[in-house]
Design an enzyme around this catalytic site. Sequence first.
Site, PDB file in Angstrom:
ATOM      1  CD1 TRP A  21      24.339 102.490  33.752  1.00 19.49           C
ATOM      2  CD2 TRP A  21      23.172 100.468  34.017  1.00 19.49           C
ATOM      3  NE1 TRP A  21      24.713 101.487  34.418  1.00 19.49           N
ATOM      4  CE2 TRP A  21      24.341 100.747  34.969  1.00 19.49           C
ATOM      5  CE3 TRP A  21      22.328  99.786  33.946  1.00 19.49           C
ATOM      6  CZ2 TRP A  21      24.576  99.461  36.070  1.00 19.49           C
ATOM      7  CZ3 TRP A  21      22.340  98.360  34.555  1.00 19.49           C
ATOM      8  CH2 TRP A  21      23.630  98.884  35.757  1.00 19.49           C
ATOM      9  CD  GLN A  27      25.705  96.120  25.711  1.00 18.14           C
ATOM     10  OE1 GLN A  27      24.943  96.762  26.430  1.00 18.14           O
ATOM     11  NE2 GLN A  27      25.867  95.290  25.319  1.00 18.14           N
ATOM     12  CG  ASP A  49      17.524 107.586  33.403  1.00 17.17           C
ATOM     13  OD1 ASP A  49      17.068 108.996  34.316  1.00 17.17           O
ATOM     14  OD2 ASP A  49      17.885 106.985  33.631  1.00 17.17           O
ATOM     15  CE1 TYR A  54      23.583 106.069  35.348  1.00 12.65           C
ATOM     16  CE2 TYR A  54      22.103 106.348  33.642  1.00 12.65           C
ATOM     17  CZ  TYR A  54      22.484 105.249  34.625  1.00 12.65           C
ATOM     18  OH  TYR A  54      21.660 105.712  35.426  1.00 12.65           O
ATOM     19  CD  GLN A 181      15.599 106.079  37.375  1.00 12.42           C
ATOM     20  OE1 GLN A 181      17.003 106.354  36.754  1.00 12.42           O
ATOM     21  NE2 GLN A 181      15.481 107.680  37.116  1.00 12.42           N
ATOM     22  CD1 TRP A 210      16.312 102.514  39.166  1.00 15.52           C
ATOM     23  CD2 TRP A 210      17.230 100.514  38.716  1.00 15.52           C
ATOM     24  NE1 TRP A 210      16.429 101.627  40.251  1.00 15.52           N
ATOM     25  CE2 TRP A 210      18.349 101.015  39.954  1.00 15.52           C
ATOM     26  CE3 TRP A 210      18.037  99.501  38.262  1.00 15.52           C
ATOM     27  CZ2 TRP A 210      18.667 100.552  40.727  1.00 15.52           C
ATOM     28  CZ3 TRP A 210      19.007  98.813  39.125  1.00 15.52           C
ATOM     29  CH2 TRP A 210      19.421  99.158  40.094  1.00 15.52           C
ATOM     30  CB  SER A 211      16.507  97.166  36.485  1.00 15.93           C
ATOM     31  OG  SER A 211      18.218  97.316  35.783  1.00 15.93           O
ATOM     32  NE  ARG A 231      22.905  96.273  31.024  1.00 12.81           N
ATOM     33  CZ  ARG A 231      21.485  96.567  31.341  1.00 12.81           C
ATOM     34  NH1 ARG A 231      21.404  96.404  32.611  1.00 12.81           N
ATOM     35  NH2 ARG A 231      20.515  97.461  30.526  1.00 12.81           N
ATOM     36  CD  GLN A 296      17.933  93.853  23.227  1.00 11.13           C
ATOM     37  OE1 GLN A 296      18.515  95.017  24.250  1.00 11.13           O
ATOM     38  NE2 GLN A 296      19.178  92.519  23.510  1.00 11.13           N
TER      39      GLN A 296
HETATM   40  P1  NDP Z   1      16.562  96.064  32.241  1.00  5.86           P
HETATM   41  O1  NDP Z   1      16.609  95.109  32.819  1.00  5.86           O
HETATM   42  O2  NDP Z   1      15.530  96.254  30.807  1.00  5.86           O
HETATM   43  O3  NDP Z   1      17.571  95.452  31.313  1.00  5.86           O
HETATM   44  C1  NDP Z   1      18.521  96.190  29.599  1.00  5.86           C
HETATM   45  C2  NDP Z   1      18.843  94.485  28.948  1.00  5.86           C
HETATM   46  O4  NDP Z   1      18.644  93.730  29.008  1.00  5.86           O
HETATM   47  C3  NDP Z   1      19.475  95.647  27.364  1.00  5.86           C
HETATM   48  O5  NDP Z   1      20.423  96.382  27.853  1.00  5.86           O
HETATM   49  C4  NDP Z   1      19.708  94.066  27.074  1.00  5.86           C
HETATM   50  O6  NDP Z   1      21.454  93.169  27.119  1.00  5.86           O
HETATM   51  C5  NDP Z   1      18.426  93.704  27.500  1.00  5.86           C
HETATM   52  N1  NDP Z   1      17.539  94.022  26.933  1.00  5.86           N
HETATM   53  C6  NDP Z   1      16.717  94.026  27.130  1.00  5.86           C
HETATM   54  N2  NDP Z   1      15.605  94.136  26.078  1.00  5.86           N
HETATM   55  C7  NDP Z   1      15.685  92.905  26.026  1.00  5.86           C
HETATM   56  C8  NDP Z   1      14.990  91.513  24.676  1.00  5.86           C
HETATM   57  N3  NDP Z   1      13.552  91.897  24.450  1.00  5.86           N
HETATM   58  N4  NDP Z   1      15.395  90.713  24.929  1.00  5.86           N
HETATM   59  C9  NDP Z   1      17.045  89.795  25.170  1.00  5.86           C
HETATM   60  N5  NDP Z   1      17.357  90.899  25.247  1.00  5.86           N
HETATM   61  C10 NDP Z   1      17.188  92.327  26.354  1.00  5.86           C
HETATM   62  O7  NDP Z   1      17.051  97.469  32.029  1.00  5.86           O
HETATM   63  P2  NDP Z   1      18.077  98.765  32.275  1.00  5.86           P
HETATM   64  O8  NDP Z   1      18.659  97.804  33.300  1.00  5.86           O
HETATM   65  O9  NDP Z   1      18.956  99.080  31.287  1.00  5.86           O
HETATM   66  O10 NDP Z   1      17.190  99.930  33.103  1.00  5.86           O
HETATM   67  C11 NDP Z   1      17.021 100.223  32.101  1.00  5.86           C
HETATM   68  C12 NDP Z   1      17.431 101.974  32.809  1.00  5.86           C
HETATM   69  O11 NDP Z   1      16.571 102.576  33.856  1.00  5.86           O
HETATM   70  C13 NDP Z   1      18.406 102.550  32.751  1.00  5.86           C
HETATM   71  O12 NDP Z   1      18.980 102.698  30.688  1.00  5.86           O
HETATM   72  C14 NDP Z   1      19.101 103.705  33.075  1.00  5.86           C
HETATM   73  O13 NDP Z   1      18.742 104.652  32.472  1.00  5.86           O
HETATM   74  C15 NDP Z   1      18.408 103.126  34.393  1.00  5.86           C
HETATM   75  N6  NDP Z   1      19.071 102.607  35.816  1.00  5.86           N
HETATM   76  C16 NDP Z   1      19.350 103.287  36.688  1.00  5.86           C
HETATM   77  C17 NDP Z   1      19.541 103.353  37.498  1.00  5.86           C
HETATM   78  C18 NDP Z   1      19.772 104.321  39.098  1.00  5.86           C
HETATM   79  O14 NDP Z   1      20.616 103.510  39.865  1.00  5.86           O
HETATM   80  N7  NDP Z   1      18.788 104.690  39.275  1.00  5.86           N
HETATM   81  C19 NDP Z   1      20.182 102.003  37.578  1.00  5.86           C
HETATM   82  C20 NDP Z   1      20.492 101.266  36.759  1.00  5.86           C
HETATM   83  C21 NDP Z   1      19.387 101.154  35.415  1.00  5.86           C
HETATM   84  P3  NDP Z   1      22.285  92.423  26.393  1.00  5.86           P
HETATM   85  O15 NDP Z   1      21.138  93.061  24.912  1.00  5.86           O
HETATM   86  O16 NDP Z   1      23.740  93.422  26.863  1.00  5.86           O
HETATM   87  O17 NDP Z   1      21.688  92.251  27.010  1.00  5.86           O
END
Ligand code: NDP
Length: 323
Positions: A21, A27, A49, A54, A181, A210-211, A231, A296
Site C-alpha cells: 500500500w 511512491q 499483501d 492499490y 485484516q 495492518w499499519s 508518507r 526501514q
Molecule cells: P506501517 O504502519 O508500518 O507504515 C509503513 C510506513 O511507515 C512506511 O511505508 C514508511 O513510510 C514508514 N516506515 C516504516 N518503517 C519505518 C522505519 N523503520 N523508520 C521510519 N519510517 C518507517 O504499515 P502500513 O500502513 O504500510 O501497512 C502495512 C500493509 O498493510 C500495507 O502495505 C497493506 O498491505 C496493508 N494495509 C491494509 C489495509 C486494509 O484496509 N486492509 C489498510 C492499510 C494497509 P514513509 O517512509 O513514506 O514515511
Amino acid sequence: MQYRRLGSSGLQLSALSFGAWVTFGSQIGRSEARNLVAAAWDHGVNFFDNAEGYANGAAEQVMGDVIADLRLPRDGYCVSSKVFFGAAADPRPTQRGLSRKHVRDACDAALKRLRVEHLDLYFCHRPDPDTPVAETVWAMDALIRQGKVLYWGTSEWPAALIREAAQIARTHHLHCPTMEQPEYNLLRRERVELEYAPLYAELGLGATIWSPLASGLLTGKYADGVPADSRLAQPQLEWLQGSVLGDANANRVGRAGRFTALAAELGVSPAPLAIAWCLTNPHVSTVLLGASKVSQLLENLQALELLGRFDDSVWRRVEAVTG
Ligand code: NDP
C-alpha cells in the site's frame, strides 16, 4: 523468521509479512520494490499483501513483475489481493463492490496483474452495503472451488457481519471466512482486542493486521511536523493526515512521543518495538509491514528479536505510556 498458522487453518504465514500500500506503483520505483521483496524473502517473509485498489492496480502489477523476476518458487510464498474499491480510477457500478460479478472480475484481473494462477488469500476489503452478504459468500466459495482462491476473508468488517457470513457458509456447507485484516497498533486496539474477541475461538479466525506503526507515527518521525519524504507528505494522501495525526483529544502525537521516549530508555528503536508488541497478541497471525526503503524494512524485521528479549512487565509499560 517465525511462522504462525493463519487462524485455525493449516496455512503457515511468516509472523512478519510485507504489503504494497502507498509504496508499490506510486511512491517508489520498480527497482526499490524489487530490492524490498528480495530483502523480505531473504529474511523468511512468505506473505506479500496487495489489493486491486492499490495505485489502481499498478501495485499488483509491480509486485507480480518483481516476484516473477526474482523467480520465487510459487509454493514458497503466499500472495493476496482484496476486492471492493475497484482498480479503475473512476469505477463504474459493476467495477467495484462485492457483487458476484465484481468479485469474479476483480479476482481474474488480480491473477493477471500478479502473474499467478491462484490467490492464496483473498479479502473483501470493506463491507458492501449494496450487496447481500450471502451473494458475496457464495461468490467467494465459487472462486475457491474453481481453484482461483485458497482462503477468503474480510477487512474491517464489523464482527456481527463476519459472524453472519460464517453462519451462511456453515448452513450451506460453503467455505467460511478464515481471516480478517484489521488495523492494529498501540494507538488502535479496540476492534482486534474487544470487538473481535469472541470470533477467534468461535470461527477460528486469524488476524493479518495492518499499519503496525500507524503509518509511521510510532517511529517518532512526525514528532516535529511532516518530513518532506514521508508518507503523510504524499500529495494524494492529504486525507490520511487527519486519521494518523488525529485531533487534540486523541493526542496521538503526544502518545507516540511517550512511546518513543520509552523505547529510548529501553535502548531500542521504536519501530521494531511497536511491531513486536503487535506480535504479543496470539490472535495476530501475521503483522503486515510497510516500508518505502530497504533500511526501514531491515530495521522493522528486528521485531522478532525484541519479542524474545522483553517480558510481560515491559509490554505492560509500553501499553501504559500509549494508553
Ligand atoms: P506501517 O504502519 O508500518 O507504515 C509503513 C510506513 O511507515 C512506511 O511505508 C514508511 O513510510 C514508514 N516506515 C516504516 N518503517 C519505518 C522505519 N523503520 N523508520 C521510519 N519510517 C518507517 O504499515 P502500513 O500502513 O504500510 O501497512 C502495512 C500493509 O498493510 C500495507 O502495505 C497493506 O498491505 C496493508 N494495509 C491494509 C489495509 C486494509 O484496509 N486492509 C489498510 C492499510 C494497509 P514513509 O517512509 O513514506 O514515511
